[in-house]
Design a protein around this motif. Structure first.
Motif, PDB file in Angstrom:
ATOM      1  N   CYS A  15     -64.003 -68.687  61.539  1.00 42.99           N
ATOM      2  CA  CYS A  15     -65.330 -68.588  62.144  1.00 42.99           C
ATOM      3  C   CYS A  15     -65.595 -69.856  62.951  1.00 42.99           C
ATOM      4  CB  CYS A  15     -66.388 -68.375  61.057  1.00 42.99           C
ATOM      5  SG  CYS A  15     -67.961 -67.884  61.770  1.00 42.99           S
ATOM      6  N   GLY A  16     -64.760 -70.066  63.972  1.00 49.45           N
ATOM      7  CA  GLY A  16     -64.915 -71.224  64.850  1.00 49.45           C
ATOM      8  C   GLY A  16     -65.517 -70.786  66.171  1.00 49.45           C
ATOM      9  N   THR A  17     -64.960 -71.299  67.273  1.00 51.81           N
ATOM     10  CA  THR A  17     -65.484 -71.001  68.610  1.00 51.81           C
ATOM     11  C   THR A  17     -65.571 -69.494  68.839  1.00 51.81           C
ATOM     12  OG1 THR A  17     -64.456 -73.037  69.403  1.00 51.81           O
ATOM     13  CG2 THR A  17     -65.072 -71.422  71.076  1.00 51.81           C
ATOM     14  N   VAL A  18     -64.506 -68.780  68.534  1.00 51.35           N
ATOM     15  CA  VAL A  18     -64.470 -67.336  68.807  1.00 51.35           C
ATOM     16  C   VAL A  18     -65.205 -66.563  67.705  1.00 51.35           C
ATOM     17  CG1 VAL A  18     -62.974 -65.329  69.222  1.00 51.35           C
ATOM     18  CG2 VAL A  18     -62.286 -67.603  70.073  1.00 51.35           C
ATOM     19  N   ALA A  47     -63.717 -65.467  55.957  1.00 50.70           N
ATOM     20  CA  ALA A  47     -62.916 -66.523  55.314  1.00 50.70           C
ATOM     21  C   ALA A  47     -62.847 -67.737  56.228  1.00 50.70           C
ATOM     22  CB  ALA A  47     -61.506 -66.007  55.023  1.00 50.70           C
ATOM     23  N   VAL A  80     -59.310 -64.620  63.663  1.00 49.58           N
ATOM     24  CA  VAL A  80     -59.626 -65.603  64.701  1.00 49.58           C
ATOM     25  C   VAL A  80     -59.470 -67.011  64.121  1.00 49.58           C
ATOM     26  CG1 VAL A  80     -60.981 -64.239  66.332  1.00 49.58           C
ATOM     27  CG2 VAL A  80     -62.083 -65.082  64.272  1.00 49.58           C
ATOM     28  N   GLY A  82     -55.922 -68.639  64.120  1.00 47.53           N
ATOM     29  CA  GLY A  82     -54.904 -69.288  64.949  1.00 47.53           C
ATOM     30  C   GLY A  82     -53.767 -69.834  64.104  1.00 47.53           C
ATOM     31  N   ALA A 104     -56.584 -62.575  67.832  1.00 45.78           N
ATOM     32  CA  ALA A 104     -56.661 -63.319  69.106  1.00 45.78           C
ATOM     33  C   ALA A 104     -55.527 -64.332  69.188  1.00 45.78           C
ATOM     34  CB  ALA A 104     -57.996 -64.052  69.187  1.00 45.78           C
ATOM     35  N   LYS A 106     -52.232 -65.727  70.009  1.00 47.17           N
ATOM     36  CA  LYS A 106     -51.035 -65.579  70.860  1.00 47.17           C
ATOM     37  C   LYS A 106     -49.804 -66.234  70.266  1.00 47.17           C
ATOM     38  CE  LYS A 106     -54.393 -68.232  72.129  1.00 47.17           C
ATOM     39  NZ  LYS A 106     -54.951 -68.844  73.280  1.00 47.17           N
ATOM     40  N   GLY A 188     -64.885 -75.623  74.337  1.00 48.08           N
ATOM     41  CA  GLY A 188     -64.284 -74.595  73.483  1.00 48.08           C
ATOM     42  C   GLY A 188     -63.131 -73.844  74.131  1.00 48.08           C
ATOM     43  N   GLU A 191     -57.067 -75.305  72.694  1.00 54.05           N
ATOM     44  CA  GLU A 191     -56.623 -74.947  71.351  1.00 54.05           C
ATOM     45  C   GLU A 191     -56.981 -76.089  70.391  1.00 54.05           C
ATOM     46  OE1 GLU A 191     -55.100 -71.858  70.533  1.00 54.05           O
ATOM     47  OE2 GLU A 191     -55.981 -71.579  72.494  1.00 54.05           O
ATOM     48  N   ALA A 302     -60.956 -68.050  78.724  1.00 53.82           N
ATOM     49  CA  ALA A 302     -61.151 -68.858  77.518  1.00 53.82           C
ATOM     50  C   ALA A 302     -62.648 -69.012  77.266  1.00 53.82           C
ATOM     51  CB  ALA A 302     -60.507 -70.231  77.691  1.00 53.82           C
ATOM     52  N   GLY A 303     -62.963 -69.487  76.060  1.00 56.46           N
ATOM     53  CA  GLY A 303     -64.367 -69.678  75.693  1.00 56.46           C
ATOM     54  C   GLY A 303     -64.764 -68.669  74.619  1.00 56.46           C
ATOM     55  N   THR A 307     -63.980 -64.480  74.866  1.00 60.08           N
ATOM     56  CA  THR A 307     -62.882 -64.060  73.977  1.00 60.08           C
ATOM     57  C   THR A 307     -63.408 -63.070  72.941  1.00 60.08           C
ATOM     58  OG1 THR A 307     -61.895 -66.224  74.340  1.00 60.08           O
ATOM     59  CG2 THR A 307     -61.013 -64.932  72.522  1.00 60.08           C
TER      60      THR A 307
HETATM   61  N1  LIG Z   1     -61.217 -70.661  72.138  1.00 56.00           N
HETATM   62  C1  LIG Z   1     -60.747 -69.853  73.077  1.00 56.00           C
HETATM   63  O1  LIG Z   1     -61.135 -69.934  74.248  1.00 56.00           O
HETATM   64  C2  LIG Z   1     -59.734 -68.829  72.742  1.00 56.00           C
HETATM   65  C3  LIG Z   1     -59.126 -68.786  71.497  1.00 56.00           C
HETATM   66  N2  LIG Z   1     -58.184 -67.817  71.240  1.00 56.00           N
HETATM   67  C4  LIG Z   1     -57.543 -67.773  69.946  1.00 56.00           C
HETATM   68  O2  LIG Z   1     -58.509 -67.445  68.969  1.00 56.00           O
HETATM   69  C5  LIG Z   1     -58.146 -68.040  67.720  1.00 56.00           C
HETATM   70  C6  LIG Z   1     -59.308 -68.895  67.227  1.00 56.00           C
HETATM   71  O3  LIG Z   1     -59.604 -69.875  68.189  1.00 56.00           O
HETATM   72  P1  LIG Z   1     -60.929 -70.779  68.092  1.00 56.00           P
HETATM   73  O4  LIG Z   1     -62.062 -69.970  67.605  1.00 56.00           O
HETATM   74  O5  LIG Z   1     -61.021 -71.467  69.397  1.00 56.00           O
HETATM   75  O6  LIG Z   1     -60.473 -71.827  66.964  1.00 56.00           O
HETATM   76  P2  LIG Z   1     -61.399 -72.767  66.068  1.00 56.00           P
HETATM   77  O7  LIG Z   1     -60.527 -73.916  65.662  1.00 56.00           O
HETATM   78  O8  LIG Z   1     -62.683 -73.045  66.723  1.00 56.00           O
HETATM   79  O9  LIG Z   1     -61.692 -71.845  64.784  1.00 56.00           O
HETATM   80  C7  LIG Z   1     -60.734 -71.573  63.801  1.00 56.00           C
HETATM   81  C8  LIG Z   1     -61.436 -71.153  62.518  1.00 56.00           C
HETATM   82  O10 LIG Z   1     -60.440 -70.807  61.552  1.00 56.00           O
HETATM   83  C9  LIG Z   1     -60.800 -71.405  60.301  1.00 56.00           C
HETATM   84  N3  LIG Z   1     -59.585 -71.583  59.502  1.00 56.00           N
HETATM   85  C10 LIG Z   1     -58.575 -72.456  59.711  1.00 56.00           C
HETATM   86  N4  LIG Z   1     -57.631 -72.299  58.780  1.00 56.00           N
HETATM   87  C11 LIG Z   1     -58.067 -71.320  57.972  1.00 56.00           C
HETATM   88  C12 LIG Z   1     -57.541 -70.698  56.812  1.00 56.00           C
HETATM   89  N5  LIG Z   1     -56.383 -71.064  56.308  1.00 56.00           N
HETATM   90  N6  LIG Z   1     -58.252 -69.697  56.236  1.00 56.00           N
HETATM   91  C13 LIG Z   1     -59.433 -69.306  56.750  1.00 56.00           C
HETATM   92  N7  LIG Z   1     -59.988 -69.857  57.853  1.00 56.00           N
HETATM   93  C14 LIG Z   1     -59.309 -70.857  58.428  1.00 56.00           C
HETATM   94  C15 LIG Z   1     -61.487 -72.685  60.661  1.00 56.00           C
HETATM   95  O11 LIG Z   1     -62.287 -73.127  59.599  1.00 56.00           O
HETATM   96  C16 LIG Z   1     -62.311 -72.223  61.876  1.00 56.00           C
HETATM   97  O12 LIG Z   1     -63.483 -71.610  61.420  1.00 56.00           O
HETATM   98  C17 LIG Z   1     -56.855 -68.834  67.990  1.00 56.00           C
HETATM   99  O13 LIG Z   1     -55.760 -68.008  67.698  1.00 56.00           O
HETATM  100  C18 LIG Z   1     -56.923 -69.080  69.492  1.00 56.00           C
HETATM  101  O14 LIG Z   1     -55.650 -69.256  70.066  1.00 56.00           O
HETATM  102  C19 LIG Z   1     -57.840 -66.862  72.157  1.00 56.00           C
HETATM  103  C20 LIG Z   1     -58.409 -66.856  73.395  1.00 56.00           C
HETATM  104  C21 LIG Z   1     -59.373 -67.857  73.791  1.00 56.00           C
END
Ligand SMILES: NC(=O)C1=CN([C@@H]2O[C@H](COP(=O)(O)OP(=O)(O)OC[C@H]3O[C@@H](n4cnc5c(N)ncnc54)[C@H](O)[C@@H]3O)[C@@H](O)[C@H]2O)C=CC1
Ligand SMILES: N[C@@H](CC=O)C(=O)O
Ligand code: NA
Length: 429
Positions: A15-18, A47, A80, A82, A104, A106, A188, A191, A302-303, A307
């Motif tokens: 539950c991060g950016t996306v 989670a 979401v 990564g 999401a 890649k 945001g 990566e 992105a963003g 996303t």
């Molecule tokens: N930010 C973007 O613009 C884009 C992101 N994506 C993909 O979306 C996915 C998420 O990206 P963001 O939201 O930017 O990342 P983020 O780092 O903002 O959020 C990741 C979330 O996952 C949680 N997390 C980490 N490890 C965990 C675990 N073991 N169990 C449960 N939760 C866990 C973190 O607490 C956080 O809430 C990635 O695969 C990224 O490549 C895809 C397209 C665009």
């Protein structure tokens, strides 16, 4: 009527950016989503790694036990987070147990798509991943479905928002690389580890996914030739400007004589090329197919919100399949084409050399190009004396011949330095 249908229960991992934006849209659009799916969506749990960082998520939904959430009574897992582990194991378990997955990720899909699809196949579950390539832009689904009746020959474009944001700023304002990268992270786009963006790993993962779908062949990130933008200097940008070009990080997936070649590298393109005007975190991808001809896809790559749009689109698709008992497409890798290394791919180079300004330098340099069978398309001498430089643009030649040429030229006594070497794309030779 929808209210009487059994809800589609969704587990969200991350539950991060996306993820934050996915939650927002799920909440704000709940009624419309239910009407489109034919059943309401119920968030069963979220989670995360650090629960105290998510004050907006209702406490009864939040958990640090992703494994238990995936094993619980849910229909769909939205991932979401990564990275590879623990996500790979969690999604294999979800798919093996008949739970559809929307991801999401890649990095994961570019390495483990075959195993994930096999698990989905074993239980009849769906695996959707539109958000993994070029954010909001519908690209995975058009390739997997709309163009499934055509023969795709080339997919080429800008698929990383962070590096495009940085290169656009360097070109427009001469902004420094480091401060622009910080801004991309703050917005945001980047990566969690932004070296995945700047070193080209993120674009290489997306290129592997695109090539796999476009050419019905398993292509993993390791098959992709990759160069990032860390070595692109203000001097390269200035050299490109002088020649009416700009520099973009391109992903190029193409058929080459019955094989497939997939590469990611910075390239000079003419400022008049449609990709040159793609700025900021926007992405744009050209697809060339036999019957369809040339198609261009453009939008926010992105963003969080863009996303999340792609994630929600996939969630609606897999939920509809749950309601109707249908299924989306599985893996299509029947063509199994060989993947050739970049050495064998025909490319064009722009080479800028600092040289000694004396008679015969040009012919000595030109003879090295001729020795390697590399034909020169244009050459220009700039400056005099210790400031003299030669700018050479080649015709197409095998990349290995171009590389050997540059290596040999660099060792000539009359060449003081190789100031810039960049591939050239998007123009007739
Ligand atoms: N930010 C973007 O613009 C884009 C992101 N994506 C993909 O979306 C996915 C998420 O990206 P963001 O939201 O930017 O990342 P983020 O780092 O903002 O959020 C990741 C979330 O996952 C949680 N997390 C980490 N490890 C965990 C675990 N073991 N169990 C449960 N939760 C866990 C973190 O607490 C956080 O809430 C990635 O695969 C990224 O490549 C895809 C397209 C665009
Ligand atoms: N870090 C990625 C996010 C989307 O995939 C990018 O910059 O494009
Ligand atoms: Na997309």
């Amino acid at each position: 009527m929808n209210e009487r249908r059994k809800p589609i229960r969704v587990a969200m991992l991350g539950c991060g950016t996306v993820g934050t934006q996915v939650m927002r849209i799920l909440h704000e659009q709940a009624d419309d989503l239910a009407a489109r799916i034919g059943a309401p969506v119920e968030l069963a749990g979220v989670a995360v790694r650090r629960p105290n960082r998510h004050p907006d998520v209702p406490a009864h939904l939040i958990t640090t036990d992703a494994e238990a959430l995936v094993r619980s009574d849910v229909d769909v897992v939205v991932e979401v987070v990564g990275g590879i582990e623990p996500v790979r194991g969690l999604l294999l378990s979800a798919l093996g147990n008949g739970k559809s997955v929307v991801s999401a990720n890649k990095a994961l899909l570019a390495e483990h798509a075959a195993d994930l699809f096999a698990a989905a196949e074993s239980s009849g579950a769906d695996l959707y991943f539109e958000a993994a390539v070029a954010g909001a832009i519908p690209l995975v689904r058009p390739l997997r479905e709309s163009l499934a009746g055509d023969r795709i020959n080339r997919v080429m474009g800008i698929v990383n928002g962070t590096t495009n944001f940085i290169l656009s700023a360097m070109d427009a304002t001469g902004a420094s690389y480091a401060e622009t990268l910080d801004e991309a992270s703050r917005l945001g786009y980047a990566e969690a580890d932004p070296t995945a963006d700047v070193d080209g790993y993120d674009a290489a993962s997306k290129a592997a996914i695109l090539a796999s779908i476009a050419f019905h062949t398993r292509v993993t990130a390791a098959d992709v030739y990759r160069e990032g933008i860390a070595a692109v200097t203000p001097a390269d940008i200035a050299a490109a400007k002088t020649l009416g070009r700009t520099i973009k990080l391109l992903a190029i997936c193409e058929r080459v004589n019955g094989s497939v070649a997939v590469r990611v590298h910075p390239a000079m393109i003419p400022r008049t090329h449609p990709l040159a005007s793609v700025g900021g975190a926007f992405n744009a991808v050209f697809v060339e197919a036999d019957a369809a001809g040339s198609l261009m896809f453009y939008g926010q790559g992105a963003g969080g919100a863009p996303t999340a749009s792609a994630v929600l689109g996939d969630l609606v698709a897999v939920a509809r399949n749950k309601v109707s008992g249908g299924r989306g497409p599985g893996e299509s890798s029947y063509a199994a084409l060989p993947v050739v290394p970049i050495a064998q791919v025909n490319t064009r180079y722009h080479v800028s050399l600092d040289v000694a300004d004396r008679a015969g330098v040009l012919s000595t340099v030109a003879s090295v190009f001729a020795e390697h069978d590399v034909s020169i398309a244009a050459v220009r001498q700039q400056g005099r004396g210790t400031d003299a430089s030669l700018v050479i643009v080649t015709h197409y030649a095998p990349d290995e011949a171009l590389r050997s040429t540059v290596d040999k030229v660099a060792g000539l006594p009359s060449v003081r330095a190789v100031a810039s070497v960049m591939r050239v794309e998007g123009e007739e030779p």
